[in-house]
Design an enzyme around this catalytic site. Structure first.
Site, PDB file in Angstrom:
ATOM      1  N   ASP A 118       0.835  -1.196   0.000  1.00 50.42           N
ATOM      2  CA  ASP A 118       0.000   0.000   0.000  1.00 50.42           C
ATOM      3  C   ASP A 118       0.872   1.248   0.000  1.00 50.42           C
ATOM      4  O   ASP A 118       1.957   1.256  -0.590  1.00 50.42           O
ATOM      5  CB  ASP A 118      -0.925  -0.045   1.224  1.00 50.42           C
ATOM      6  CG  ASP A 118      -2.302   0.538   0.947  1.00 50.42           C
ATOM      7  OD1 ASP A 118      -2.385   1.774   0.806  1.00 50.42           O
ATOM      8  OD2 ASP A 118      -3.273  -0.231   0.872  1.00 50.42           O
ATOM      9  N   HIS A 162      -3.801   5.652   3.551  1.00 47.99           N
ATOM     10  CA  HIS A 162      -4.563   4.502   3.066  1.00 47.99           C
ATOM     11  C   HIS A 162      -4.027   3.197   3.653  1.00 47.99           C
ATOM     12  O   HIS A 162      -4.795   2.345   4.109  1.00 47.99           O
ATOM     13  CB  HIS A 162      -4.506   4.464   1.536  1.00 47.99           C
ATOM     14  CG  HIS A 162      -5.445   3.483   0.915  1.00 47.99           C
ATOM     15  ND1 HIS A 162      -5.110   2.165   0.704  1.00 47.99           N
ATOM     16  CD2 HIS A 162      -6.711   3.622   0.457  1.00 47.99           C
ATOM     17  CE1 HIS A 162      -6.127   1.533   0.134  1.00 47.99           C
ATOM     18  NE2 HIS A 162      -7.114   2.389  -0.024  1.00 47.99           N
ATOM     19  N   ASN A 178     -13.629  -0.430  -7.966  1.00 44.18           N
ATOM     20  CA  ASN A 178     -14.700   0.524  -7.639  1.00 44.18           C
ATOM     21  C   ASN A 178     -15.414   1.041  -8.887  1.00 44.18           C
ATOM     22  O   ASN A 178     -15.874   2.178  -8.917  1.00 44.18           O
ATOM     23  CB  ASN A 178     -14.125   1.724  -6.874  1.00 44.18           C
ATOM     24  CG  ASN A 178     -13.803   1.401  -5.438  1.00 44.18           C
ATOM     25  OD1 ASN A 178     -13.958   0.271  -5.007  1.00 44.18           O
ATOM     26  ND2 ASN A 178     -13.345   2.385  -4.704  1.00 44.18           N
ATOM     27  N   SER A 221     -11.317  -1.452  -1.318  1.00 42.99           N
ATOM     28  CA  SER A 221     -10.096  -1.541  -0.506  1.00 42.99           C
ATOM     29  C   SER A 221     -10.432  -2.077   0.872  1.00 42.99           C
ATOM     30  O   SER A 221      -9.789  -3.002   1.385  1.00 42.99           O
ATOM     31  CB  SER A 221      -9.462  -0.152  -0.337  1.00 42.99           C
ATOM     32  OG  SER A 221      -8.657   0.186  -1.413  1.00 42.99           O
TER      33      SER A 221
END
Length: 428
Positions: free
Chosen positions: A93, A128, A235, A299
């Site tokens: 990430d 994130h 998404n 996520s």
């Protein structure tokens, strides 16, 4: 205390809290299209944030009471068996804030494959990645760990591997050239460190998304090393349902998102590769700024599933990645009509049920990985395939079978004798 405004995605659009028209409530500040498309580095952290209303959340008070996702996947039932002790989850990430009170002591020394961008303490660093790590293995803090977020596998360890930058990082353009192979390298490195689970809450589902040979090979290598690879499905549910990679690579546990009612989240991509679903809307997450936010995205769903896999692996460490994937798929709850769907896979992941069923499964022998390169990264490359010695063995066996067949015809040997010869050549 006033919450700092989270960074907007370049495609974001302000919107109100769903189901609440009150302007006095905290608005959704970054509901955006958060796939963050990049040309040379086709990775995107798929999460949008809004601050949680109420000053108490600055210290984490009351956050765990709002973590509906843990109950949705039956995590407390799984905790009766294990909380993930002994399991390492690699989080590929934007980095992880190891000093966050909800993660302190649970984050191992990781690696940065980007090499540019924000540093520790900068606002555009590890937001994130910290959120994902908290969902997977947060253990709360304070008296009896009642403050902050509790993760799905609170006794698991996090291995942070930086493979992309935050949307708000000024060096994102520079990273396009500097980190074009970061994901593939990061996956291989995670596997070589013995990661039990590799979480990929990222992806490329742009119009130009396509399989990348180095990434595909890295995933296959990780699976061969015994790592379960989990990725967000994408998404793009409201923008064409484009295929997302790495979720679409074979062997990956691809995770779609559901809301607190178990219904598919509108943004969640619907594709053939969906394995299971997990909470991904209005999820409570930790942030390096020590405040707590509400986020949405596949996520988060991937992180929930990675935590669930960590629990299953802790209970059944001898099962192979393929068996773990099959197990969590077969035991998912709220299964769609017909057994599965592109929207939800086989249903919402249920680690408690998987742990129970796993007791009845005999471990299969793990297929050996390819011989290592004599270099920093120990996996073979995109041209992975049978070795020359194995090909020679196949050729020899086929030759013997042909010779045996010819002899049988010539001498009039019956078919039973010929079948016996073939069984002996196969070793059985």
């Amino acid at each position: 205390m006033t919450h700092s405004r989270p960074p907007r995605s370049t495609h974001s659009a302000p919107a109100g809290r769903e189901g609440d028209g009150s302007a006095s409530r905290a608005p959704l500040l970054a509901r955006g299209r958060v796939r963050r498309r990049i040309t040379a580095v086709p990775l995107a952290a798929t999460l949008a944030l809004l601050p949680v209303a109420g000053t108490a959340h600055a210290e984490g008070e009351g956050v765990q009471r709002q973590e509906w996702g843990l109950k949705a996947i039956q995590a407390p039932d799984a905790w009766k068996t294990t909380k993930g002790k002994g399991i390492t989850v690699a989080v590929l990430d934007t980095g992880v804030a190891a000093d966050h009170p909800d993660l302190k002591g649970s984050v191992q020394k990781g690696r940065d494959f980007v090499g540019v961008g924000a540093k520790k303490g900068d606002r555009a660093w590890a937001r994130h990645g910290t959120a994902m790590a908290g969902i997977i293995a947060g253990h709360g803090h304070g008296k009896d760990n009642k403050l902050g977020v509790m993760g799905v596998a609170p006794e698991a360890k996090i291995l942070p591997i930086r493979v992309l930058l935050e949307d708000s990082d000024p060096d994102r353009k520079k990273a396009r050239d500097a980190a074009g192979t970061a994901l593939a390298k990061g996956i291989r490195w995670a596997a070589d460190q013995g990661a039990d689970v590799i979480n990929l809450s990222l992806g490329d589902d742009s119009d130009s998304a396509h399989p990348e040979a180095r990434e595909d090979a890295a995933v296959r290598y990780a699976l061969g090393q015994g790592s379960v690879v989990v990725a967000s499905a994408g998404n793009g549910g409201e923008e064409g349902d484009h295929v997302s990679y790495p979720a679409a690579y074979p062997g990956v546990v691809a995770v779609t998102a559901v809301d607190r009612h178990g219904a598919r989240a509108a943004f969640s991509t619907r594709r053939w590769y969906a394995t299971v679903a997990a909470p991904g809307k209005q999820v409570l997450i930790a942030d390096p700024d020590r405040r707590y936010y509400e986020g949405w995205g596949t996520s988060a769903a991937s992180a929930f599933a990675s935590g669930a896999v960590a629990l299953v692996r802790a209970a059944h460490p001898d099962l192979s990645p393929a068996q773990i994937k099959e197990l969590i798929s077969d035991t998912a709850r709220n299964t769609p009509e017909g057994g599965r769907s592109d929207a939800l896979g086989t249903g919402v992941v249920d680690p408690a049920a998987a742990i129970e069923m796993g007791s009845n499964i005999k471990p299969r022998e793990q297929q050996p990985s390819q011989l290592p390169y004599k270099s920093e990264f120990f996996g073979a490359g995109p041209e992975d395939g049978p070795s020359s010695s194995w090909l020679a063995t196949i050729t020899a066996v086929l030759g013997m079978l042909l010779i045996g067949s010819a002899i049988a015809v010539h001498r009039g040997v019956n078919m039973e004798t010929l079948r016996g010869l073939r069984r002996r050549l196969r070793g059985g």
